[in-house]
Every structure is written in structure tokens, then in C-alpha cells.
Design an enzyme around this catalytic site. Structure first.
Site, PDB file in Angstrom:
ATOM      1  N   CYS A  76      45.309 -10.414 -32.600  1.00 25.18           N
ATOM      2  CA  CYS A  76      46.700 -10.877 -32.703  1.00 25.18           C
ATOM      3  C   CYS A  76      46.701 -12.367 -33.032  1.00 25.18           C
ATOM      4  O   CYS A  76      45.917 -13.137 -32.488  1.00 25.18           O
ATOM      5  CB  CYS A  76      47.449 -10.673 -31.384  1.00 25.18           C
ATOM      6  SG  CYS A  76      48.110  -9.037 -31.173  1.00 25.18           S
ATOM      7  N   MET A 113      54.071  -6.975 -30.973  1.00 25.41           N
ATOM      8  CA  MET A 113      53.109  -6.942 -29.877  1.00 25.41           C
ATOM      9  C   MET A 113      53.571  -7.822 -28.718  1.00 25.41           C
ATOM     10  O   MET A 113      53.347  -7.491 -27.555  1.00 25.41           O
ATOM     11  CB  MET A 113      51.714  -7.359 -30.352  1.00 25.41           C
ATOM     12  CG  MET A 113      51.109  -6.384 -31.361  1.00 25.41           C
ATOM     13  SD  MET A 113      51.210  -4.633 -30.894  1.00 25.41           S
ATOM     14  CE  MET A 113      50.316  -4.618 -29.371  1.00 25.41           C
ATOM     15  N   ASP A 128      53.786  -3.521  -9.003  1.00 26.28           N
ATOM     16  CA  ASP A 128      53.014  -4.308  -8.046  1.00 26.28           C
ATOM     17  C   ASP A 128      53.874  -4.800  -6.881  1.00 26.28           C
ATOM     18  O   ASP A 128      53.454  -4.751  -5.730  1.00 26.28           O
ATOM     19  CB  ASP A 128      52.361  -5.501  -8.739  1.00 26.28           C
ATOM     20  CG  ASP A 128      51.547  -6.338  -7.776  1.00 26.28           C
ATOM     21  OD1 ASP A 128      50.658  -5.780  -7.094  1.00 26.28           O
ATOM     22  OD2 ASP A 128      51.802  -7.554  -7.672  1.00 26.28           O
TER      23      ASP A 128
END
Length: 160
Positions: A76, A113, A128
Site C-alpha cells: 500500500c 484500503m 476488545d
């Protein structure tokens, strides 16, 4: 049939050369969702999670992740992002949270992305932060919803 742009003539991985591309405004929007129990959703929305503000932490994590996409995904290009936003909306029908990430840049390559990374990391952060009360949460539906700008033109996914 379209070719994979990250492969050289002999199939070796390579970074795409964007030197000759025009710098244009490029925008990408990605989504994901975290399905959880109704009790967990209520806990998150009330702000009573043991680790603190789940939604605030997830928004910040998504934005930070978008800025580091080039460090996380091989090949990327590093981008000077001009905007990243992460919106998180409750959806009682899941039950859970829908995450929408937007990335914008004026540059020579797209920001798909970066938007996908922001949505993914925001979802992981929600998991989380709430896993102490609900390890059965499911992250799903990470996808590009739309993109604009660049040589390949605009894209809009079919409704979910």
C-alpha cells in the site's frame, strides 16, 4: 478480464507505479458490523463497559488505523489523508453496532484500503472493549460500500 495490478510479469509481488497518474480527489466508504447480545448492546450504549467509552475508543482506533494502513498492508502507498471519519450506529435488529468509515485524499491512488482498515479496526476495538461480558460477539460484513475518483471511476455496492 481485469489484471491483478500488484503482480509483475513473472507473478512476483510489486508495488504499483502511480507516477503517471493524475492527482484527483478520491473518497472511499467501508462498513462493518458487530453483532452482540441485546444486553451487551445496552451496556455499551449506556457507557457502562468496564474498559470505558467503547464507541469513542473505537472511533479513535479506526481513524488511527486508517493513517497506518501502509504500515499494515504490504504494497500500500502511504497517503496524506485529508479526512477520516468513523461513525458507529446502534442497530437493535442485529442486535449490535454498524460501523461506517470514510477516507478522503487528493492523490494518485485510492483510499479503499484505508476505509476498510478503519472499519475493521473500529469493529475489533468494539470487540476488545466488550469481550469481558460477551465473547460470542461476531464481526461481519466488512466491505467497501462506495468509492469515487481515479481512473477506474465510481463504485457503489448493492444494498446489504
Amino acid at each position: 478480464m481485469a489484471k491483478l495490478t500488484h503482480l509483475g510479469k513473472r507473478g512476483q509481488a510489486r508495488m504499483v507505479d502511480v507516477s503517471d497518474k493524475a492527482a484527483t480527489e478520491r473518497i472511499a466508504v467501508a462498513q462493518g458490523r458487530v453483532v452482540m447480545s441485546a444486553k451487551t448492546l445496552d451496556l455499551v450504549l449506556k457507557g457502562d463497559a468496564k474498559k470505558g467509552d467503547v464507541l469513542g475508543a473505537a472511533r479513535i482506533a479506526g481513524i488511527m488505523a486508517a493513517k497506518k494502513t501502509h504500515e499494515l498492508i504490504p504494497l500500500c502507498h502511504p497517503l496524506l489523508l485529508t479526512k477520516v471519519s468513523v461513525d458507529i450506529e446502534p442497530d437493535a435488529s442485529l442486535p449490535g453496532l454498524r460501523v461506517t468509515a470514510l477516507a478522503r485524499v487528493t492523490g494518485k491512488t485510492g483510499v479503499e484500503m484505508e476505509a476498510l482498515t478503519a472499519a475493521s479496526i473500529a469493529c475489533l476495538t468494539i470487540y476488545d472493549m466488550a469481550k469481558a461480558v460477551d465473547r460470542g460477539m461476531v464481526i461481519s460484513g466488512i466491505r467497501l460500500v462506495e468509492k469515487s475518483g481515479g481512473k477506474s471511476g465510481d463504485y457503489r455496492a448493492a444494498e446489504d
